[in-house]
Design a protein around this motif. Structure first.
Motif, PDB file in Angstrom:
ATOM      1  N   THR A  93     -10.800   9.180  23.182  1.00  0.00           N
ATOM      2  CA  THR A  93     -10.468   8.110  24.134  1.00  0.00           C
ATOM      3  C   THR A  93      -9.105   7.477  23.852  1.00  0.00           C
ATOM      4  OG1 THR A  93     -11.691   6.540  22.735  1.00  0.00           O
ATOM      5  CG2 THR A  93     -12.882   7.546  24.567  1.00  0.00           C
ATOM      6  N   ARG A  94      -8.386   8.042  22.885  1.00  0.00           N
ATOM      7  CA  ARG A  94      -7.037   7.597  22.520  1.00  0.00           C
ATOM      8  C   ARG A  94      -7.002   6.135  22.086  1.00  0.00           C
ATOM      9  NH1 ARG A  94      -3.153  10.524  27.107  1.00  0.00           N
ATOM     10  NH2 ARG A  94      -3.838  12.664  26.652  1.00  0.00           N
ATOM     11  N   GLU A  95      -8.025   5.718  21.375  1.00  0.00           N
ATOM     12  CA  GLU A  95      -8.052   4.353  20.846  1.00  0.00           C
ATOM     13  C   GLU A  95      -7.488   4.277  19.433  1.00  0.00           C
ATOM     14  OE1 GLU A  95     -11.558   2.058  21.283  1.00  0.00           O
ATOM     15  OE2 GLU A  95     -12.176   3.039  23.140  1.00  0.00           O
ATOM     16  N   VAL A  96      -7.114   5.412  18.867  1.00  0.00           N
ATOM     17  CA  VAL A  96      -6.516   5.429  17.535  1.00  0.00           C
ATOM     18  C   VAL A  96      -5.007   5.263  17.679  1.00  0.00           C
ATOM     19  CG1 VAL A  96      -6.164   6.773  15.435  1.00  0.00           C
ATOM     20  CG2 VAL A  96      -8.343   6.910  16.642  1.00  0.00           C
ATOM     21  N   ARG A  97      -4.462   4.277  16.963  1.00  0.00           N
ATOM     22  CA  ARG A  97      -3.020   4.037  17.004  1.00  0.00           C
ATOM     23  C   ARG A  97      -2.330   4.842  15.906  1.00  0.00           C
ATOM     24  NH1 ARG A  97      -5.430  -0.893  17.102  1.00  0.00           N
ATOM     25  NH2 ARG A  97      -4.829  -1.301  14.939  1.00  0.00           N
ATOM     26  N   MET A  98      -1.176   5.386  16.218  1.00  0.00           N
ATOM     27  CA  MET A  98      -0.399   6.123  15.227  1.00  0.00           C
ATOM     28  C   MET A  98       0.280   5.132  14.289  1.00  0.00           C
ATOM     29  SD  MET A  98      -0.985   9.245  15.603  1.00  0.00           S
ATOM     30  CE  MET A  98       0.271   9.845  14.473  1.00  0.00           C
ATOM     31  N   PRO A  99      -0.066   5.165  12.992  1.00  0.00           N
ATOM     32  CA  PRO A  99       0.512   4.186  12.065  1.00  0.00           C
ATOM     33  C   PRO A  99       1.932   4.560  11.669  1.00  0.00           C
ATOM     34  CG  PRO A  99      -0.944   5.673  10.883  1.00  0.00           C
ATOM     35  CD  PRO A  99      -1.038   6.052  12.342  1.00  0.00           C
ATOM     36  N   ASP A 100       2.689   3.541  11.268  1.00  0.00           N
ATOM     37  CA  ASP A 100       4.027   3.749  10.736  1.00  0.00           C
ATOM     38  C   ASP A 100       3.910   3.889   9.227  1.00  0.00           C
ATOM     39  OD1 ASP A 100       6.701   3.922  10.294  1.00  0.00           O
ATOM     40  OD2 ASP A 100       7.130   1.790  10.614  1.00  0.00           O
ATOM     41  N   LEU A 101       3.880   5.130   8.731  1.00  0.00           N
ATOM     42  CA  LEU A 101       3.587   5.386   7.326  1.00  0.00           C
ATOM     43  C   LEU A 101       4.858   5.469   6.497  1.00  0.00           C
ATOM     44  CD1 LEU A 101       0.794   8.110   7.654  1.00  0.00           C
ATOM     45  CD2 LEU A 101       0.531   5.644   7.416  1.00  0.00           C
ATOM     46  N   SER A 102       4.766   4.913   5.302  1.00  0.00           N
ATOM     47  CA  SER A 102       5.838   5.050   4.313  1.00  0.00           C
ATOM     48  C   SER A 102       5.156   5.256   2.970  1.00  0.00           C
ATOM     49  CB  SER A 102       6.721   3.797   4.287  1.00  0.00           C
ATOM     50  OG  SER A 102       5.952   2.641   4.029  1.00  0.00           O
ATOM     51  N   TRP A 103       5.279   6.453   2.431  1.00  0.00           N
ATOM     52  CA  TRP A 103       4.554   6.816   1.213  1.00  0.00           C
ATOM     53  C   TRP A 103       5.314   6.319  -0.018  1.00  0.00           C
ATOM     54  CZ3 TRP A 103      -0.245   8.549   1.824  1.00  0.00           C
ATOM     55  CH2 TRP A 103      -0.581   9.077   3.061  1.00  0.00           C
ATOM     56  N   ASP A 104       5.299   5.004  -0.176  1.00  0.00           N
ATOM     57  CA  ASP A 104       5.986   4.419  -1.320  1.00  0.00           C
ATOM     58  C   ASP A 104       4.969   3.830  -2.287  1.00  0.00           C
ATOM     59  OD1 ASP A 104       5.293   2.491   0.578  1.00  0.00           O
ATOM     60  OD2 ASP A 104       6.723   1.049  -0.238  1.00  0.00           O
ATOM     61  N   PHE A 105       5.309   3.889  -3.561  1.00  0.00           N
ATOM     62  CA  PHE A 105       4.456   3.302  -4.592  1.00  0.00           C
ATOM     63  C   PHE A 105       4.779   1.819  -4.703  1.00  0.00           C
ATOM     64  CE2 PHE A 105       4.078   1.817  -9.002  1.00  0.00           C
ATOM     65  CZ  PHE A 105       2.710   1.954  -9.180  1.00  0.00           C
ATOM     66  N   SER A 106       3.777   0.978  -4.453  1.00  0.00           N
ATOM     67  CA  SER A 106       3.978  -0.468  -4.544  1.00  0.00           C
ATOM     68  C   SER A 106       2.984  -1.013  -5.567  1.00  0.00           C
ATOM     69  CB  SER A 106       3.765  -1.120  -3.180  1.00  0.00           C
ATOM     70  OG  SER A 106       2.572  -0.645  -2.574  1.00  0.00           O
ATOM     71  N   GLY A 107       3.378  -1.002  -6.817  1.00  0.00           N
ATOM     72  CA  GLY A 107       2.477  -1.385  -7.884  1.00  0.00           C
ATOM     73  C   GLY A 107       2.526  -2.863  -8.183  1.00  0.00           C
ATOM     74  N   PRO A 108       1.637  -3.326  -9.061  1.00  0.00           N
ATOM     75  CA  PRO A 108       1.595  -4.742  -9.437  1.00  0.00           C
ATOM     76  C   PRO A 108       2.855  -5.174 -10.184  1.00  0.00           C
ATOM     77  CG  PRO A 108      -0.457  -3.602 -10.023  1.00  0.00           C
ATOM     78  CD  PRO A 108       0.534  -2.546  -9.646  1.00  0.00           C
ATOM     79  N   VAL A 109       3.218  -6.438 -10.004  1.00  0.00           N
ATOM     80  CA  VAL A 109       4.388  -7.030 -10.646  1.00  0.00           C
ATOM     81  C   VAL A 109       3.921  -8.225 -11.465  1.00  0.00           C
ATOM     82  CG1 VAL A 109       6.608  -8.168 -10.281  1.00  0.00           C
ATOM     83  CG2 VAL A 109       5.906  -6.290  -8.779  1.00  0.00           C
ATOM     84  N   TRP A 110       4.296  -8.246 -12.742  1.00  0.00           N
ATOM     85  CA  TRP A 110       3.884  -9.329 -13.635  1.00  0.00           C
ATOM     86  C   TRP A 110       4.672 -10.606 -13.338  1.00  0.00           C
ATOM     87  CZ3 TRP A 110       0.500 -10.297 -17.717  1.00  0.00           C
ATOM     88  CH2 TRP A 110       0.774 -11.428 -18.489  1.00  0.00           C
ATOM     89  N   THR A 111       3.942 -11.735 -13.272  1.00  0.00           N
ATOM     90  CA  THR A 111       4.542 -13.056 -13.187  1.00  0.00           C
ATOM     91  C   THR A 111       3.875 -13.925 -14.246  1.00  0.00           C
ATOM     92  OG1 THR A 111       4.939 -12.865 -10.802  1.00  0.00           O
ATOM     93  CG2 THR A 111       4.971 -15.077 -11.746  1.00  0.00           C
ATOM     94  N   THR A 112       4.655 -14.510 -15.136  1.00  0.00           N
ATOM     95  CA  THR A 112       4.085 -15.316 -16.218  1.00  0.00           C
ATOM     96  C   THR A 112       3.437 -16.572 -15.637  1.00  0.00           C
ATOM     97  OG1 THR A 112       5.766 -14.534 -17.751  1.00  0.00           O
ATOM     98  CG2 THR A 112       4.564 -16.528 -18.362  1.00  0.00           C
ATOM     99  N   PRO A 113       2.129 -16.761 -15.858  1.00  0.00           N
ATOM    100  CA  PRO A 113       1.452 -17.943 -15.309  1.00  0.00           C
ATOM    101  C   PRO A 113       1.920 -19.222 -15.988  1.00  0.00           C
ATOM    102  CG  PRO A 113      -0.127 -16.218 -15.934  1.00  0.00           C
ATOM    103  CD  PRO A 113       1.192 -15.842 -16.525  1.00  0.00           C
ATOM    104  N   THR A 114       1.942 -20.291 -15.223  1.00  0.00           N
ATOM    105  CA  THR A 114       2.157 -21.634 -15.747  1.00  0.00           C
ATOM    106  C   THR A 114       0.949 -22.479 -15.361  1.00  0.00           C
ATOM    107  OG1 THR A 114       3.405 -22.219 -13.755  1.00  0.00           O
ATOM    108  CG2 THR A 114       4.666 -21.493 -15.672  1.00  0.00           C
ATOM    109  N   PHE A 115       0.691 -23.496 -16.139  1.00  0.00           N
ATOM    110  CA  PHE A 115      -0.560 -24.231 -15.961  1.00  0.00           C
ATOM    111  C   PHE A 115      -0.259 -25.687 -15.593  1.00  0.00           C
ATOM    112  CE2 PHE A 115      -1.281 -20.683 -18.786  1.00  0.00           C
ATOM    113  CZ  PHE A 115      -2.406 -20.094 -18.244  1.00  0.00           C
ATOM    114  N   GLY A 116      -0.294 -25.958 -14.297  1.00  0.00           N
ATOM    115  CA  GLY A 116      -0.094 -27.316 -13.801  1.00  0.00           C
ATOM    116  C   GLY A 116      -1.424 -27.924 -13.411  1.00  0.00           C
TER     117      GLY A 116
END
Length: 425
Positions: free
Chosen positions: A206-229
């Motif tokens: 029924t053509r209800e599936v949308r063609m996604p805009d794919l980019s096969w990039d690795f997007s891993g976690p980034v460390w941020t030092t926590p502060t405690f307010g």
């Protein structure tokens, strides 16, 4: 749909067909692997959207948003695999959905590093509650019909939404549900897979599936030092801890026990909370036991033999890690599928778990003891409040359902007048 004894009694899963859980290679099944994939797809279709909305509301950049998405997925995946292998049970963890909803309004009011510090504080508190067994004791003090009704209230809206999906998209939604029913009749073990295949085919036709805009990039976690307010700890840590424990860990623990697994609260909640502590500096706002996706992986559709369903937990973890490594691509792929397909799929996949929870709330106890009327009343109140989705004071519906059901159970039971016995003639 008939309810099996396996789904309505609490017993060890190895009683469901095996003397003890089989080895990993012997336990692997296609249905269990697919159950893990469906659980992750459902998580990305709904709960992940809330996370993205919270990140947008807080004006986080692409890098921090990608780190948040990756950290919760990878931490959830590793925890699923470790706990499932260690316990030989389909342990499914995920990120806190009510926690992400809470952050929609709160996250932008504090520095990002202070928010991460608040995550760490909440995670440490959850870890203490888990490993000491205090949370398990709290759950054991809640009446069993109330706990079962709480779980039913969490799951029921997803089943009800499937009806709306059928009305909105009769071809895709209706065809998926019909395929599920035929699958339950002809190939029960693969009923959800049959529904997924039929829904995908109809969506493509029924053509209800949308063609996604794919980019096969690795997007891993980034460390941020926590502060405690202190403001962030008061404004984020306390409500985040409450909604995560009451809105996620409580139904998740109830789900495992309702499906017959001897769920050790110390190991499961402690393991999930430890993953939360370790992933918080990367942006993870909450790792906890899952209830909805656990119903997919630990239910009978994953495998008829409950002792072999732990493969679904491992599969879920593997797909979480894969989706987390390529988080941007994964979100785009899931977004390409029509919402009605995913809504209907979640509804049929959770049907058995919802049925079992409702039965547990009103069924006779072990030994044939009839459920008292006040127990059923308290269970119905719990179900109604939880399923309503009501939210007040920053606390979500499962919390209020638990409170309302416990109060009703106590009041109706404690003050119920005793019937007088008739005097002998």
């Amino acid at each position: 749909m008939a309810t099996t004894a396996e789904e309505t009694t609490r017993r060890r899963p190895d009683a469901a067909g095996s003397a003890r859980p089989p080895g990993m290679l012997a336990a692997v099944s296609f249905s269990a692997v697919i159950a893990g994939f469906i659980a992750v797809a459902v998580s990305y279709a709904g709960p992940m959207v809330v996370v993205l909305q919270a990140a947008h509301a807080a004006h986080l950049g692409d890098e921090l948003t990608a780190s948040w998405v990756s950290s919760i997925a990878i931490a959830s995946g590793i925890t699923c695999i470790v706990l499932s292998v260690a316990t030989r049970q389909p342990v499914v963890v995920a990120w806190s959905v009510p926690g992400a909803a809470l952050l929609l309004a709160a996250l932008g009011h504090y520095p990002y590093s202070d928010a991460l510090g608040a995550y760490v504080v909440a995670a440490l508190a959850a870890l203490v509650l888990g490993v000491t067994g205090w949370f398990g004791k709290i759950m054991e003090a809640v009446p069993q019909p109330v706990v079962a009704a709480l779980l039913a209230g969490v799951l029921l809206p997803f089943v009800l939404k499937a009806s709306g999906a059928v009305v909105e998209a009769p071809v895709v939604g209706g065809g998926l549900v019909l395929a599920f029913l035929l699958g339950r009749r002809l190939v029960p073990r693969y009923a959800v897979l049959v529904a997924l295949a039929a829904g995908a085919a109809l969506a493509a036709a029924t053509r209800e599936v949308r063609m996604p805009d794919l980019s096969w990039d690795f997007s891993g976690p980034v460390w941020t030092t926590p502060t405690f307010g202190l403001p962030a700890i008061v404004g984020i840590s306390v409500p985040l801890l409450v909604v995560t424990m009451a809105g996620q860990n409580a139904p998740g623990l109830a789900m495992m026990r309702q499906l017959g697994y001897d769920a050790g609260d110390r190991a499961m909640i402690g393991g999930a909370s430890l993953a939360w502590v370790l992933s918080a500096p990367f942006g993870s706002h909450g790792i906890n036991l899952a209830a909805i996706t656990a119903g997919i992986c630990a239910g009978r559709e994953a495998h008829p033999d409950a002792a072999r369903r732990y493969i679904a937990g491992i599969s879920c973890g593997a797909f979480y890690i894969l989706f987390g490594v390529f988080s941007t691509t994964a979100v785009a792929l899931v977004a390409a599928a029509p919402a009605t397909l995913l809504t209907a799929l979640a509804g049929v996949a959770l049907l058995a778990a919802t049925q079992g929870a409702i039965v547990d709330a009103i069924a006779p106890r072990r030994g044939g003891t009839q459920t008292a009327p006040h127990e059923i009343e308290a269970a119905v109140i719990t179900l109604a409040v939880t399923a309503s989705g009501v939210s007040a004071f920053g606390l979500v519906a499962p919390f209020w359902g638990l409170v309302a059901g416990t109060v009703a159970y106590t009041a109706l039971g404690m003050f119920r007048p005793q019937r007088r016995r008739s005097a002998p003639r």
